[in-house]
Design a protein around this motif. Structure first.
Motif, PDB file in Angstrom:
ATOM      1  N   UNK A 159       0.642  -1.168  -0.020  1.00  0.00           N
ATOM      2  CA  UNK A 159       0.095  -0.003  -0.048  1.00  0.00           C
ATOM      3  C   UNK A 159       0.733   1.231  -0.109  1.00  0.00           C
ATOM      4  N   UNK A 160       1.780   1.282   0.986  1.00  0.00           N
ATOM      5  CA  UNK A 160       2.693   2.429   0.793  1.00  0.00           C
ATOM      6  C   UNK A 160       3.288   2.697  -0.622  1.00  0.00           C
ATOM      7  N   UNK A 161       3.996   1.597  -0.973  1.00  0.00           N
ATOM      8  CA  UNK A 161       4.520   1.563  -2.355  1.00  0.00           C
ATOM      9  C   UNK A 161       3.762   2.294  -3.413  1.00  0.00           C
ATOM     10  N   UNK A 162       2.411   1.751  -3.424  1.00  0.00           N
ATOM     11  CA  UNK A 162       1.453   2.223  -4.297  1.00  0.00           C
ATOM     12  C   UNK A 162       1.108   3.720  -4.134  1.00  0.00           C
ATOM     13  N   UNK A 163       1.256   4.304  -3.025  1.00  0.00           N
ATOM     14  CA  UNK A 163       1.058   5.549  -2.751  1.00  0.00           C
ATOM     15  C   UNK A 163       2.224   6.520  -2.969  1.00  0.00           C
ATOM     16  N   UNK A 164       3.441   5.658  -3.307  1.00  0.00           N
ATOM     17  CA  UNK A 164       4.586   6.662  -3.232  1.00  0.00           C
ATOM     18  C   UNK A 164       5.156   6.802  -2.172  1.00  0.00           C
ATOM     19  N   UNK A 165       5.047   5.923  -0.997  1.00  0.00           N
ATOM     20  CA  UNK A 165       5.498   6.295   0.126  1.00  0.00           C
ATOM     21  C   UNK A 165       6.587   5.276   0.441  1.00  0.00           C
ATOM     22  N   UNK A 166       7.763   5.706   0.934  1.00  0.00           N
ATOM     23  CA  UNK A 166       8.992   4.523   1.198  1.00  0.00           C
ATOM     24  C   UNK A 166       9.087   4.543   2.745  1.00  0.00           C
ATOM     25  N   UNK A 167       9.702   3.626   3.335  1.00  0.00           N
ATOM     26  CA  UNK A 167       9.862   3.297   4.606  1.00  0.00           C
ATOM     27  C   UNK A 167      10.544   4.363   5.313  1.00  0.00           C
ATOM     28  N   UNK A 168      11.350   5.268   4.528  1.00  0.00           N
ATOM     29  CA  UNK A 168      12.145   6.386   5.158  1.00  0.00           C
ATOM     30  C   UNK A 168      11.173   7.583   5.214  1.00  0.00           C
ATOM     31  N   UNK A 169      10.015   7.485   4.657  1.00  0.00           N
ATOM     32  CA  UNK A 169       9.056   8.666   4.654  1.00  0.00           C
ATOM     33  C   UNK A 169       8.139   8.592   5.944  1.00  0.00           C
TER      34      UNK A 169
END
Length: 335
Positions: A159-169
């Motif tokens: 889900x995070x990847x789909x929304x362009x969010x990385x674990x660093x964010x």
């Protein structure tokens, strides 16, 4: 006296021998589930209850084991530590194709499907004070993604990847779902993901505390792209007002995406055991559906959807006898 002693010993050995013979007829079977507050554990309990009720017929004693979730269950089934396991349909797909946790091991070709269970929605719960109203708002927040070995951890990352969010964010946490509501109510995290069937005790706990929370929709173009890339995901709805009336949501339904819970075993599992378990669940489906609210939507047809690994021969035997074989894709039937 000596003859009497020999006679007593002979009788004792005979009794013990008969006892061992009777015991040898019992087949002990274990099904791996998940945390005790999730739906996997009662699902395993429901299956076990039905099988154990027919002990005189099958001589099977089935027990339930609480585990770390999908990845653990699949690996334990393949290693022989468990006979059956409940796992998310996406994890079954990844194991069969040698993806994610199985990338280095390669395709797990001894994995076998038995049947599918309830739909599981990727549920994002956030405190109202955090200001989180969409997945995009997770940036910079403290978010629990799920414990290692759970299916929800990969779902959260997807889900995070789909929304362009990385674990660093974000500020990620990796604790079990059972711990997340307490952390949210203590103000130690801002939100948590949980892939689960509804209604669920953890979500009820999270929405009933001092800190007000809302269930966040997971929708939009990023989701449409996700659905095209990953066929094991599907749109899902959460009846918030019906199941979680204390949540801060204004709309009665929250849309998200989800997977299905599936029951798997190993190619090495005896066919008669798999046949017995499959038959008892399907032949008593109306009773099974009453054992948990999440099972209410089950039909014999949709219990054969969301599977990737070939159907175990024992289960196939029942599906042929019952006429359900017509609902099974040909690629899941191995001759």
């Amino acid at each position: 006296m000596r003859k009497l002693g020999y006679l007593v010993l002979a009788i004792m050995f005979l009794v013990l021998g008969l006892g061992f013979k009777a015991q040898s007829k019992i087949t002990f079977v274990t099904i791996g589930t998940g945390g005790v507050t999730g739906v996997y554990y009662p699902a395993g309990g429901a299956i076990s209850k039905m099988v154990n009720a027919k002990f005189k017929q099958y001589h099977i004693k089935m027990t339930v084991e609480s585990t770390g979730g999908s990845v653990y269950n699949i690996n334990a089934v393949l290693s022989g530590d468990l006979d059956f396991g409940i796992c998310q349909s996406d994890r079954q797909y990844e194991a069969w194709h040698g993806l994610a946790e199985w990338k280095n091991k390669g395709p797990q070709k001894n994995l076998r499907s038995v049947f599918a269970l309830h739909p599981e929605s990727i549920t994002l719960v956030a405190s109202v004070d955090s200001g989180i109203k969409s997945v995009y708002d997770l940036k910079g927040k403290r978010v629990n993604l799920g414990n290692p070995g759970s299916g929800q951890l990969q779902n959260s990352k997807d889900i995070l990847k789909a929304f362009g969010i990385s674990l660093k964010d974000i500020k990620p946490e990796y604790v079990k779902a059972v711990e997340a509501p307490g952390l949210l109510q203590d103000g130690r995290i801002d939100a948590f993901f949980y892939t689960v069937g509804h209604p669920n005790g953890n979500i009820k706990e999270a929405t009933s505390g001092r800190i007000k929370v809302r269930i966040i929709p997971i929708t939009g173009k990023p989701v449409e792209k996700l659905l095209k890339e990953h066929p094991y995901y599907a749109k899902a709805e959460i009846p918030v007002k019906k199941f979680y009336p204390m949540a801060a949501n204004k709309k009665p339904i929250v849309w998200t995406v989800g997977v299905k819970a599936t029951v798997v075993t190993s190619a090495k599992e005896p066919a008669n055991i798999v046949y017995a378990i499959t038959k008892e669940v399907f032949e008593n489906l109306d009773t099974f559906k009453k054992l948990h609210p999440a099972f209410a939507v089950l039909t014999k047809k949709n219990m054969l959807e969301g599977l990737t690994a070939p159907i175990h021969p024992g289960a196939l035997k029942y599906y042929r006898e019952s006429g359900l074989i017509k609902y099974i894709p040909k690629n899941l039937i191995q001759q």
